[in-house]
Design a protein around this motif. Structure first.
Motif, PDB file in Angstrom:
ATOM      1  N   MET A  59       0.830  -1.201   0.000  1.00  0.00           N
ATOM      2  CA  MET A  59       0.000   0.000   0.000  1.00  0.00           C
ATOM      3  C   MET A  59       0.862   1.247   0.000  1.00  0.00           C
ATOM      4  N   HIS A  60       0.356   2.274  -0.646  1.00  0.00           N
ATOM      5  CA  HIS A  60       1.037   3.559  -0.605  1.00  0.00           C
ATOM      6  C   HIS A  60       0.834   4.185   0.770  1.00  0.00           C
ATOM      7  N   TYR A  61       1.921   4.709   1.345  1.00  0.00           N
ATOM      8  CA  TYR A  61       1.812   5.396   2.629  1.00  0.00           C
ATOM      9  C   TYR A  61       2.742   6.594   2.641  1.00  0.00           C
ATOM     10  N   GLU A  62       2.475   7.514   3.555  1.00  0.00           N
ATOM     11  CA  GLU A  62       3.306   8.696   3.734  1.00  0.00           C
ATOM     12  C   GLU A  62       3.535   8.911   5.218  1.00  0.00           C
ATOM     13  N   ILE A  63       4.694   9.458   5.564  1.00  0.00           N
ATOM     14  CA  ILE A  63       5.008   9.775   6.954  1.00  0.00           C
ATOM     15  C   ILE A  63       5.278  11.269   7.070  1.00  0.00           C
ATOM     16  N   HIS A  64       4.614  11.913   7.998  1.00  0.00           N
ATOM     17  CA  HIS A  64       4.736  13.347   8.219  1.00  0.00           C
ATOM     18  C   HIS A  64       5.177  13.586   9.662  1.00  0.00           C
ATOM     19  N   GLY A  65       6.061  14.567   9.870  1.00  0.00           N
ATOM     20  CA  GLY A  65       6.501  14.896  11.221  1.00  0.00           C
ATOM     21  C   GLY A  65       7.776  14.164  11.606  1.00  0.00           C
ATOM     22  N   ALA A  66       8.307  14.537  12.757  1.00  0.00           N
ATOM     23  CA  ALA A  66       9.599  14.021  13.213  1.00  0.00           C
ATOM     24  C   ALA A  66       9.481  12.581  13.714  1.00  0.00           C
ATOM     25  N   ASP A  67      10.524  11.794  13.452  1.00  0.00           N
ATOM     26  CA  ASP A  67      10.520  10.374  13.826  1.00  0.00           C
ATOM     27  C   ASP A  67      10.561  10.141  15.328  1.00  0.00           C
ATOM     28  N   ASN A  68      11.026  11.120  16.098  1.00  0.00           N
ATOM     29  CA  ASN A  68      11.172  10.913  17.540  1.00  0.00           C
ATOM     30  C   ASN A  68       9.888  11.225  18.315  1.00  0.00           C
ATOM     31  N   ARG A  69       8.787  11.455  17.622  1.00  0.00           N
ATOM     32  CA  ARG A  69       7.522  11.762  18.276  1.00  0.00           C
ATOM     33  C   ARG A  69       6.622  10.530  18.299  1.00  0.00           C
ATOM     34  N   PRO A  70       5.622  10.518  19.187  1.00  0.00           N
ATOM     35  CA  PRO A  70       4.661   9.407  19.168  1.00  0.00           C
ATOM     36  C   PRO A  70       3.980   9.306  17.803  1.00  0.00           C
ATOM     37  N   THR A  71       3.648   8.084  17.416  1.00  0.00           N
ATOM     38  CA  THR A  71       3.078   7.842  16.089  1.00  0.00           C
ATOM     39  C   THR A  71       1.555   7.840  16.133  1.00  0.00           C
ATOM     40  N   VAL A  72       0.959   8.504  15.157  1.00  0.00           N
ATOM     41  CA  VAL A  72      -0.492   8.493  14.954  1.00  0.00           C
ATOM     42  C   VAL A  72      -0.755   8.000  13.538  1.00  0.00           C
ATOM     43  N   LEU A  73      -1.585   6.981  13.399  1.00  0.00           N
ATOM     44  CA  LEU A  73      -1.981   6.499  12.079  1.00  0.00           C
ATOM     45  C   LEU A  73      -3.388   6.992  11.767  1.00  0.00           C
ATOM     46  N   LEU A  74      -3.572   7.581  10.578  1.00  0.00           N
ATOM     47  CA  LEU A  74      -4.864   8.105  10.145  1.00  0.00           C
ATOM     48  C   LEU A  74      -5.462   7.178   9.090  1.00  0.00           C
ATOM     49  N   SER A  75      -6.692   6.765   9.303  1.00  0.00           N
ATOM     50  CA  SER A  75      -7.361   5.847   8.390  1.00  0.00           C
ATOM     51  C   SER A  75      -8.651   6.487   7.875  1.00  0.00           C
ATOM     52  N   SER A  76      -8.778   6.590   6.555  1.00  0.00           N
ATOM     53  CA  SER A  76      -9.897   7.296   5.939  1.00  0.00           C
ATOM     54  C   SER A  76     -11.139   6.423   5.842  1.00  0.00           C
ATOM     55  N   GLY A  77     -12.239   7.045   5.394  1.00  0.00           N
ATOM     56  CA  GLY A  77     -13.509   6.349   5.232  1.00  0.00           C
ATOM     57  C   GLY A  77     -13.590   5.607   3.916  1.00  0.00           C
ATOM     58  N   LEU A  78     -14.770   5.567   3.317  1.00  0.00           N
ATOM     59  CA  LEU A  78     -14.991   4.759   2.121  1.00  0.00           C
ATOM     60  C   LEU A  78     -14.073   5.157   0.977  1.00  0.00           C
ATOM     61  N   GLY A  79     -13.797   6.451   0.822  1.00  0.00           N
ATOM     62  CA  GLY A  79     -12.896   6.886  -0.247  1.00  0.00           C
ATOM     63  C   GLY A  79     -11.515   6.290  -0.129  1.00  0.00           C
ATOM     64  N   GLY A  80     -11.057   6.084   1.115  1.00  0.00           N
ATOM     65  CA  GLY A  80      -9.819   5.352   1.374  1.00  0.00           C
ATOM     66  C   GLY A  80      -8.523   6.095   1.159  1.00  0.00           C
ATOM     67  N   ALA A  81      -8.561   7.340   0.680  1.00  0.00           N
ATOM     68  CA  ALA A  81      -7.340   8.036   0.290  1.00  0.00           C
ATOM     69  C   ALA A  81      -6.725   8.822   1.438  1.00  0.00           C
ATOM     70  N   ALA A  82      -5.391   8.844   1.462  1.00  0.00           N
ATOM     71  CA  ALA A  82      -4.657   9.588   2.484  1.00  0.00           C
ATOM     72  C   ALA A  82      -4.996  11.074   2.436  1.00  0.00           C
ATOM     73  N   GLN A  83      -5.283  11.606   1.237  1.00  0.00           N
ATOM     74  CA  GLN A  83      -5.500  13.051   1.093  1.00  0.00           C
ATOM     75  C   GLN A  83      -6.735  13.545   1.840  1.00  0.00           C
ATOM     76  N   TYR A  84      -7.599  12.633   2.274  1.00  0.00           N
ATOM     77  CA  TYR A  84      -8.767  13.052   3.051  1.00  0.00           C
ATOM     78  C   TYR A  84      -8.354  13.849   4.277  1.00  0.00           C
ATOM     79  N   TRP A  85      -7.172  13.558   4.843  1.00  0.00           N
ATOM     80  CA  TRP A  85      -6.739  14.166   6.101  1.00  0.00           C
ATOM     81  C   TRP A  85      -5.939  15.453   5.911  1.00  0.00           C
ATOM     82  N   ILE A  86      -5.876  15.979   4.703  1.00  0.00           N
ATOM     83  CA  ILE A  86      -5.089  17.183   4.447  1.00  0.00           C
ATOM     84  C   ILE A  86      -5.447  18.337   5.387  1.00  0.00           C
ATOM     85  N   PRO A  87      -6.726  18.592   5.690  1.00  0.00           N
ATOM     86  CA  PRO A  87      -7.040  19.718   6.582  1.00  0.00           C
ATOM     87  C   PRO A  87      -6.468  19.572   7.993  1.00  0.00           C
ATOM     88  N   ASN A  88      -6.207  18.338   8.419  1.00  0.00           N
ATOM     89  CA  ASN A  88      -5.772  18.080   9.789  1.00  0.00           C
ATOM     90  C   ASN A  88      -4.274  17.835   9.916  1.00  0.00           C
TER      91      ASN A  88
END
Length: 255
Positions: free
Chosen positions: A1-30
């Motif tokens: 699967m295509h994935y992207e990582i944003h932010g510094a590696d030394n911080r706690p990790t948060v994974l964002l999972s989209s709805g039916l559309g399924g695309a990572a770009q859904y979370w752009i506003p956040n």
């Protein structure tokens, strides 16, 4: 699967999972707010966006959760926070049952433990549009389920751009129908009471796709669940009220 990582590696990790559309770009506003405080992983779910795949018969939420588990395993991430919108929230619940040690805190946005009859009716209408009227009609109807009317009325140009992109990058009817089938079959109502993770359930009262009562019931059923209920925002409240959503999210994850 295509994935992207944003932010510094030394911080706690948060994974964002989209709805039916399924695309990572859904979370752009956040993303700007989250990536300033966490290492954020976004991904395109199998059969959507930049993760093309032929989904099998009987495709289920367990398959989507297994994809997330494999992604985290491959990245060497042993534990992370999980934020899921609608179908993405169902993936989080399924993952909490299948691989509980992978998750720390969860945030579930307009999610549910068992698919509601009203939601089933909405998806039946969407399937009919796709099968009988085609991709363009299906894509044009999507915002009606996502956003409040007044919010859409002030963004007609943006919606036109979104419609055009949705048609251009449409993943195919078979993929969409099998993903909807996984939603229709979802039912963890007899297991959510055994999910121990601290969980914030966020919902909007004016969500026309998923009745807000589904989120209320989910928060009550989870042993460590709590509810944040917005008066307005629609199904995609993290987009229509990004500031309010981000504030609630950070308050919960930052504890």
């Amino acid at each position: 699967m295509h994935y992207e990582i944003h932010g510094a590696d030394n911080r706690p990790t948060v994974l964002l999972s989209s709805g039916l559309g399924g695309a990572a770009q859904y979370w752009i506003p956040n993303l700007p707010t989250l990536a300033a405080r966490f290492r954020v992983i976004t991904y395109d779910q199998s059969g959507t966006g930049r993760s093309p795949a032929e989904l099998p018969d009987g495709y289920a939420m367990a398959d989507m959760a297994a994809d997330v588990a494999s992604l985290l395993d491959n990245l060497g991430i042993e534990r992370c926070h999980f934020v899921g919108h609608a179908l993405g929230g169902l993936i989080g619940l399924q993952l909490a049952v299948m691989r509980p040690t992978l998750l720390d805190r969860m945030v579930l946005v307009n999610a549910w433990a068992k698919t509601h009859p009203h939601t089933l009716r909405c998806f039946a209408a969407r399937k009919n549009l796709l099968l009988n009227s085609g991709t363009t009609a299906y894509v044009a109807a999507q915002p009606l389920f996502l956003y409040p009317p007044d919010w859409m009325a002030s963004r007609t140009a943006w919606l036109a751009e979104q419609d055009a992109a949705g048609v251009t990058h449409f993943p195919g009817a078979e993929s969409v129908l099998r993903r909807i089938g996984a939603i229709e079959a979802f039912d963890l109502s007899d297991q959510v009471g055994q999910i121990p993770h601290p969980t914030c359930v966020i919902a909007a009262r004016d969500d026309m796709l998923v009745p807000s009562g589904c989120s209320v019931a989910l928060a009550e059923a989870l042993p460590n669940g709590e509810l944040v209920l917005f008066e307005r925002g629609g199904h995609a409240c993290n987009v229509t009220d990004a500031d309010g959503f981000d504030a609630a999210l950070l308050a919960f994850l930052g504890r």
